[in-house]
Scaffold this motif. Structure first.
Motif, mmCIF file in Angstrom:
data_model
loop_
_atom_site.group_PDB
_atom_site.id
_atom_site.type_symbol
_atom_site.label_atom_id
_atom_site.label_comp_id
_atom_site.label_asym_id
_atom_site.label_seq_id
_atom_site.Cartn_x
_atom_site.Cartn_y
_atom_site.Cartn_z
ATOM 1 N N GLY A 89 0.803 -1.207 0.000
ATOM 2 C CA GLY A 89 0.000 0.000 0.000
ATOM 3 C C GLY A 89 0.839 1.262 0.000
ATOM 4 N N ASP A 90 0.162 2.406 -0.065
ATOM 5 C CA ASP A 90 0.847 3.693 -0.095
ATOM 6 C C ASP A 90 1.648 3.944 1.176
ATOM 7 O OD1 ASP A 90 -0.171 4.182 -2.594
ATOM 8 O OD2 ASP A 90 -1.872 5.352 -1.851
ATOM 9 N N ALA A 91 1.106 3.536 2.333
ATOM 10 C CA ALA A 91 1.824 3.727 3.592
ATOM 11 C C ALA A 91 3.140 2.975 3.563
ATOM 12 C CB ALA A 91 0.970 3.277 4.771
ATOM 13 N N THR A 92 3.122 1.778 3.016
ATOM 14 C CA THR A 92 4.342 0.979 2.916
ATOM 15 C C THR A 92 5.356 1.685 2.040
ATOM 16 O OG1 THR A 92 3.053 -1.031 3.138
ATOM 17 C CG2 THR A 92 5.258 -1.263 2.238
ATOM 18 N N MET A 93 4.919 2.230 0.950
ATOM 19 C CA MET A 93 5.834 2.919 0.045
ATOM 20 C C MET A 93 6.480 4.102 0.750
ATOM 21 S SD MET A 93 7.396 2.928 -2.760
ATOM 22 C CE MET A 93 6.515 1.675 -3.655
ATOM 23 N N ALA A 94 5.724 4.847 1.537
ATOM 24 C CA ALA A 94 6.281 5.986 2.268
ATOM 25 C C ALA A 94 7.348 5.507 3.256
ATOM 26 C CB ALA A 94 5.174 6.739 3.011
ATOM 27 N N VAL A 95 7.074 4.401 3.950
ATOM 28 C CA VAL A 95 8.047 3.847 4.898
ATOM 29 C C VAL A 95 9.303 3.409 4.159
ATOM 30 C CG1 VAL A 95 8.483 1.927 6.484
ATOM 31 C CG2 VAL A 95 6.335 3.174 6.613
ATOM 32 N N LEU A 96 9.124 2.703 3.041
ATOM 33 C CA LEU A 96 10.274 2.223 2.282
ATOM 34 C C LEU A 96 11.099 3.373 1.712
ATOM 35 C CD1 LEU A 96 8.697 -0.827 0.415
ATOM 36 C CD2 LEU A 96 10.292 -0.867 2.342
ATOM 37 N N LEU A 97 10.433 4.390 1.187
ATOM 38 C CA LEU A 97 11.166 5.531 0.643
ATOM 39 C C LEU A 97 11.948 6.265 1.723
ATOM 40 C CD1 LEU A 97 8.565 6.943 -1.899
ATOM 41 C CD2 LEU A 97 10.734 5.798 -2.412
ATOM 42 N N ARG A 98 11.337 6.411 2.911
ATOM 43 C CA ARG A 98 12.054 7.053 4.013
ATOM 44 C C ARG A 98 13.269 6.212 4.416
ATOM 45 N NH1 ARG A 98 8.387 7.264 7.974
ATOM 46 N NH2 ARG A 98 9.320 5.605 9.172
ATOM 47 N N ARG A 99 13.097 4.893 4.467
ATOM 48 C CA ARG A 99 14.208 4.015 4.850
ATOM 49 C C ARG A 99 15.324 4.057 3.812
ATOM 50 N NH1 ARG A 99 17.523 2.525 8.369
ATOM 51 N NH2 ARG A 99 18.173 0.370 8.298
ATOM 52 N N VAL A 100 14.975 4.089 2.530
ATOM 53 C CA VAL A 100 15.986 4.204 1.473
ATOM 54 C C VAL A 100 16.771 5.498 1.654
ATOM 55 C CG1 VAL A 100 16.317 4.574 -1.009
ATOM 56 C CG2 VAL A 100 14.854 2.718 -0.208
ATOM 57 N N GLY A 101 16.079 6.592 1.953
ATOM 58 C CA GLY A 101 16.760 7.865 2.205
ATOM 59 C C GLY A 101 17.719 7.780 3.376
ATOM 60 N N GLU A 102 17.282 7.115 4.459
ATOM 61 C CA GLU A 102 18.154 6.945 5.630
ATOM 62 C C GLU A 102 19.396 6.139 5.265
ATOM 63 O OE1 GLU A 102 15.569 4.958 8.360
ATOM 64 O OE2 GLU A 102 14.502 6.790 8.930
ATOM 65 N N LEU A 103 19.213 5.061 4.512
ATOM 66 C CA LEU A 103 20.340 4.222 4.119
ATOM 67 C C LEU A 103 21.291 4.944 3.173
ATOM 68 C CD1 LEU A 103 18.485 0.813 3.711
ATOM 69 C CD2 LEU A 103 20.115 1.439 5.512
ATOM 70 N N GLU A 104 20.739 5.748 2.262
ATOM 71 C CA GLU A 104 21.591 6.524 1.359
ATOM 72 C C GLU A 104 22.433 7.529 2.140
ATOM 73 O OE1 GLU A 104 18.730 8.049 -1.434
ATOM 74 O OE2 GLU A 104 19.033 6.359 -2.805
#
Length: 127
Positions: A89-104
């Motif tokens: 879902g959209d909430a999952t995508m927001a969590v994943l995008l935030r996590r990708v940003g943190e990892l980058e």
């Protein structure tokens, strides 16, 4: 009293709430089909209901908080919905995008640190 015994487990988990805008890492220590015991550093910020994502099982449970201690919480899994559903879902995508940003950002910081080590003449770690 529990209807099913909880099995001792040692699984990484992520508590997701606030429409996917907030998350807290946790450790799943005991688990059954009906609930779990979660260990985490801060329990005060948890809402009464949240999603518990367990990456190793690729599953998300809708959880209800049943008890709270300083270092952990007990939850039951909601049975009104499907007890286990895929994390999507959209909430999952927001969590994943935030996590990708943190990892980058973490990756960039590590690259800077390696560059500093090379610049000061320190020997690079052997990988």
């Amino acid at each position: 009293m529990r209807r099913q015994p909880r099995l001792r487990v040692f699984l990484k988990g992520r508590i997701v709430f606030n429409n996917g805008q907030s998350s807290i890492d946790c450790l799943v220590r005991d688990m059954s089909a009906e609930g779990a015991r979660l260990m985490l550093s801060e329990t005060a910020a948890l809402p009464e209901k949240f999603d518990l994502y367990i990456p190793q099982k690729e599953k998300t449970h809708r959880a209800t908080l049943r008890w709270r201690r300083e270092d952990g919480v007990g939850v039951t899994f909601d049975q009104a919905e499907a007890p286990v559903r895929e994390f999507s879902g959209d909430a999952t995508m927001a969590v994943l995008l935030r996590r990708v940003g943190e990892l980058e950002a973490e990756n960039a910081a590590l690259r800077r640190h390696i560059a500093e080590l090379h610049g000061t003449g320190a020997s690079a770690p052997v990988l």
